[in-house]
Design an enzyme around this catalytic site. Sequence first.
Site, PDB file in Angstrom:
ATOM      1  N   SER A  21       5.727  51.551  -4.765  1.00 44.72           N
ATOM      2  CA  SER A  21       6.425  50.318  -4.363  1.00 44.72           C
ATOM      3  C   SER A  21       6.316  49.221  -5.434  1.00 44.72           C
ATOM      4  CB  SER A  21       5.926  49.819  -2.998  1.00 44.72           C
ATOM      5  OG  SER A  21       4.612  49.333  -3.078  1.00 44.72           O
ATOM      6  N   ASN A 114      -2.378  46.413 -15.318  1.00 43.65           N
ATOM      7  CA  ASN A 114      -2.555  47.065 -14.012  1.00 43.65           C
ATOM      8  C   ASN A 114      -2.470  46.001 -12.928  1.00 43.65           C
ATOM      9  OD1 ASN A 114      -3.316  49.099 -12.080  1.00 43.65           O
ATOM     10  ND2 ASN A 114      -5.408  48.286 -12.102  1.00 43.65           N
ATOM     11  N   HIS A 116      -4.201  45.175  -9.278  1.00 39.77           N
ATOM     12  CA  HIS A 116      -5.367  45.580  -8.482  1.00 39.77           C
ATOM     13  C   HIS A 116      -5.400  44.727  -7.211  1.00 39.77           C
ATOM     14  CE1 HIS A 116      -9.301  47.205  -7.665  1.00 39.77           C
ATOM     15  NE2 HIS A 116      -9.730  45.984  -7.396  1.00 39.77           N
ATOM     16  N   SER A 143      -4.508  40.947  -8.256  1.00 39.03           N
ATOM     17  CA  SER A 143      -4.651  40.474  -9.637  1.00 39.03           C
ATOM     18  C   SER A 143      -3.894  41.401 -10.578  1.00 39.03           C
ATOM     19  CB  SER A 143      -6.122  40.499 -10.075  1.00 39.03           C
ATOM     20  OG  SER A 143      -6.947  39.804  -9.161  1.00 39.03           O
ATOM     21  N   ASP A 152     -11.047  47.981 -14.050  1.00 35.62           N
ATOM     22  CA  ASP A 152     -10.583  46.724 -13.453  1.00 35.62           C
ATOM     23  C   ASP A 152     -11.242  45.503 -14.103  1.00 35.62           C
ATOM     24  OD1 ASP A 152      -9.045  48.243 -11.645  1.00 35.62           O
ATOM     25  OD2 ASP A 152     -10.735  48.434 -10.268  1.00 35.62           O
TER      26      ASP A 152
HETATM   27  C1  GRF Z   1      -1.323  48.968  -4.659  1.00 34.40           C
HETATM   28  O1  GRF Z   1      -2.084  48.448  -3.611  1.00 34.40           O
HETATM   29  C2  GRF Z   1      -1.902  48.518  -5.978  1.00 34.40           C
HETATM   30  O2  GRF Z   1      -2.495  47.261  -5.923  1.00 34.40           O
HETATM   31  C3  GRF Z   1      -2.953  49.567  -6.232  1.00 34.40           C
HETATM   32  O3  GRF Z   1      -2.438  50.767  -5.719  1.00 34.40           O
HETATM   33  C4  GRF Z   1      -1.445  50.481  -4.743  1.00 34.40           C
HETATM   34  C5  GRF Z   1      -0.192  51.135  -5.199  1.00 34.40           C
HETATM   35  O4  GRF Z   1       0.853  51.077  -4.266  1.00 34.40           O
HETATM   36  N1  GRF Z   1      -3.269  49.612  -7.633  1.00 34.40           N
HETATM   37  P1  GRF Z   1       2.316  51.477  -4.716  1.00 34.40           P
HETATM   38  O5  GRF Z   1       2.273  52.933  -5.159  1.00 34.40           O
HETATM   39  O6  GRF Z   1       2.725  50.567  -5.827  1.00 34.40           O
HETATM   40  O7  GRF Z   1       3.164  51.320  -3.492  1.00 34.40           O
END
Ligand code: GRF
Length: 195
Positions: A21, A114, A116, A143, A152
Amino acid sequence: MPEPGFGPKRRLGILISGRGSNMMALAEGARDPASPYEVALVASDKPDAAGLAWAGEQGIPTFAQSPKGMPKAEYEATIDAALRDAGVEAIALAGYMRLLTDDFVARWRGRIVNIHPSLLPKYKGLDTHARAIEAGDTHGGCSVHIVTEELDGGEVLGQAQVPVLPGDTAETLAERVLAEEHLLYPRIVAEWLNR
Ligand code: GRF
């Protein structure tokens, strides 16, 4: 003809492992004519990742390589080659569930970000929302940070706060944080590539 004032777009590669997403939010962000980036490749360690199918339907080039039965260095070399073949200049991790080797991070030094789901430096690693609720925090959040060898741990480029509500579970908080992730990530990636 590009719009006056808009330079050539930076070529962004996005690594995913699942629903993707945040990748979708980045791809939507790239549709803005003022966006400094275009999505050059969506790559995954999971050939059946839902996000890969979506990217393919959007006409975005995709690449999948399972690491199963392969030395990690060889697996990463195939991802690296796919990114370079696609002319990728910067990488956004979007739910990519594998640790990158120090060697890969070094080769893309300062060019990987990234997202997080916590207010870093709090709650590096997994189960961030449950840990924020357990600690009695008034806010959770997300973040965007530069990826370094420390999990991270790289420079934070931007954050969004989300209040923890009475009765919140890790799932309900995660859902509201995710909505903020989708706003934050394209905005911060654009700022980062513009700077
Ligand atoms: C998100 O919560 C992101 O913060 C974390 O992994 C999840 C990924 O969700 N790193 P998506 O695949 O982008 O829907």
